[in-house]
Enzyme design. Structure first.
Site, PDB file in Angstrom:
ATOM      1  CG  LEU A 101     -19.503  -0.676   2.520  1.00 40.70           C
ATOM      2  CD1 LEU A 101     -19.372   0.797   2.851  1.00 40.70           C
ATOM      3  CD2 LEU A 101     -20.912  -1.171   2.841  1.00 40.70           C
ATOM      4  CB  ALA A 102     -19.473  -4.072  -3.544  1.00 40.82           C
ATOM      5  CG  ASN A 132     -18.472   2.653   6.949  1.00 41.09           C
ATOM      6  OD1 ASN A 132     -19.580   2.806   6.445  1.00 41.09           O
ATOM      7  ND2 ASN A 132     -17.356   2.848   6.277  1.00 41.09           N
ATOM      8  CB  SER A 180      -4.142 -12.070   1.793  1.00 43.61           C
ATOM      9  OG  SER A 180      -4.999 -11.109   1.203  1.00 43.61           O
ATOM     10  CD1 TRP A 182      -9.779  -8.874   1.005  1.00 38.78           C
ATOM     11  CD2 TRP A 182     -10.592  -7.548  -0.609  1.00 38.78           C
ATOM     12  NE1 TRP A 182      -9.586  -9.506  -0.195  1.00 38.78           N
ATOM     13  CE2 TRP A 182     -10.063  -8.713  -1.211  1.00 38.78           C
ATOM     14  CE3 TRP A 182     -11.134  -6.562  -1.424  1.00 38.78           C
ATOM     15  CZ2 TRP A 182     -10.080  -8.929  -2.585  1.00 38.78           C
ATOM     16  CZ3 TRP A 182     -11.166  -6.767  -2.794  1.00 38.78           C
ATOM     17  CH2 TRP A 182     -10.643  -7.932  -3.363  1.00 38.78           C
ATOM     18  CD  GLN A 197      -6.788  -8.707   4.538  1.00 39.28           C
ATOM     19  OE1 GLN A 197      -6.434  -7.843   3.738  1.00 39.28           O
ATOM     20  NE2 GLN A 197      -6.345  -8.739   5.795  1.00 39.28           N
ATOM     21  N   GLY A 237     -12.694   0.807   4.871  1.00 33.64           N
ATOM     22  CA  GLY A 237     -11.872   1.900   4.386  1.00 33.64           C
ATOM     23  C   GLY A 237     -12.673   3.177   4.557  1.00 33.64           C
ATOM     24  CE1 TYR A 246      -3.036  -3.015   0.317  1.00 40.04           C
ATOM     25  CE2 TYR A 246      -3.364  -2.525   2.641  1.00 40.04           C
ATOM     26  CZ  TYR A 246      -3.632  -3.305   1.531  1.00 40.04           C
ATOM     27  OH  TYR A 246      -4.494  -4.367   1.650  1.00 40.04           O
TER      28      TYR A 246
END
Length: 346
Positions: A213-214, A304, A155, A210, A181, A294, A59
């Protein structure tokens, strides 16, 4: 810091308790000016009882780890109260992959960037087909033995790859993975609700999911069938948004909008936002240990986090109405002793 409304679950078969919603700083480090709002998000989370913070060396090419470390130091939080995780990518634009050489260096570099003595969980960010899995698992255990991490996980591994991890660990007496993940949301259900079910049953595998919320599609911002102006131009994650849009909206727009607006109607009845409903639906699944949130602003994060308060409102009747809207429950696996489909787990 445990609050009255936050809920916690054990991460797999470990003794690690994690908040059912957590914070991921994937968007940090890709643009200027993210450090201060990231601190506001971290601070908001901790004050609301969120204890799980996810990042990765990939990231921002290390910048996200640096920012998270600075935020933790800036807030003066008790490190013992926090669960910090990071992930190691197979290449990270080098040639050594998830080899012993690279992972020994990677953990030291990550800890240096975050100004930490250890992380709680390390993940293998993707399967590395070019490095023997046994070598990678051996070094993951070595990192744990050296107190630079306490647990490890995978992941975006396939069920077969995860099963191979357990087989190798059983053969050598090594510490197995406790968590995977993966992606999970109302539009993508097959991984959690079908593919990994044998792993949940056999190994008690935990999950840190992860994109609950698409990519924002389930937040309510796209219910009119349009992408807000500038959204595809102003973000480094525009290609990801376009991919989500094309996959879940563009190809079936009429049906998708009917679903989205139907979810909004249910959320209105329950007195919550559509984003809170979508997040609560994810963490209602007992096979989800925590859903990684996020945020582009602290007030989005507050909304959220409040999804935890919606959990008790998701009655069997409400869940059935949601199923009628989604129409995408994965076909259940067969119970071969009775020749009947296994019942839904939710």
């Amino acid at each position: 810091m445990e609050t009255e409304s936050m809920k916690y679950r054990y991460l797999g078969r470990s003794g690690l308790k994690v908040s059912v919603v957590s914070f991921g700083n994937m968007t940090s480090g890709w643009a200027d000016g993210t450090e201060e709002w990231n601190f506001q998000c971290v601070d908001k989370c901790i004050r609301r009882g969120v204890n799980f913070f996810d990042t990765a060396e990939f990231y921002g090419f290390g910048i996200a780890e640096t920012i998270l470390g600075r935020n933790i130091k800036q807030g003066g939080y008790d490190r013992d109260d926090l669960i910090i995780t990071t992930k190691f990518f197979p290449s990270n634009f080098g040639i050594q992959g998830l080899s012993r050489k690279r992972l020994r260096q990677a953990i030291d570099h990550s800890l240096e960037r975050m100004q930490l003595d250890y992380v709680d969980v390390i993940y293998l960010h993707r399967f590395d087909a070019e490095v023997p899995l046994e070598e990678t698992i051996r070094i993951a255990n070595e990192i744990i033995d050296n107190d630079k991490a306490f647990y490890w996980g995978t992941s975006n591994f396939t069920p077969q790859q995860i099963s191979e991890c357990f087989t190798i660990c059983e053969k050598h007496g090594w510490i197995p993975p406790i968590v995977e993940q993966c992606e999970y949301h109302m539009f993508r259900r097959d991984i959690i609700e079908r593919d990994y079910v044998p792993l949940f049953d056999q190994y008690g595998l935990g999950t840190t999911v992860w994109s609950p919320l698409a990519g924002g599609l389930l937040s309510g911002k796209y219910n009119d069938g349009n992408i807000p102006p500038g959204r595809l131009e102003s973000s480094p994650f525009a290609p990801m948004l376009k991919q989500y849009w094309d996959k879940y909206i563009g190809s079936r727009k009429e049906a998708a909008l009917r679903t989205l607006n139907g979810l909004k109607a249910i959320a209105d009845e329950l007195g919550c936002t559509q984003a809170q409903l979508a997040l609560a639906w994810v963490i209602k699944n007992p096979d989800v240990s925590t859903a990684i949130m996020g945020a582009s602003a602290p007030h989005h994060l507050e909304d959220n986090i409040n999804s935890v308060d919606v959990l008790d409102k998701l009655s069997p009747e409400i869940l059935a109405r949601i199923e009628e809207l989604l129409e995408n429950r994965p076909a259940p696996s067969m119970h071969w002793r009775t020749f009947t489909p296994n019942p839904p787990r939710r």
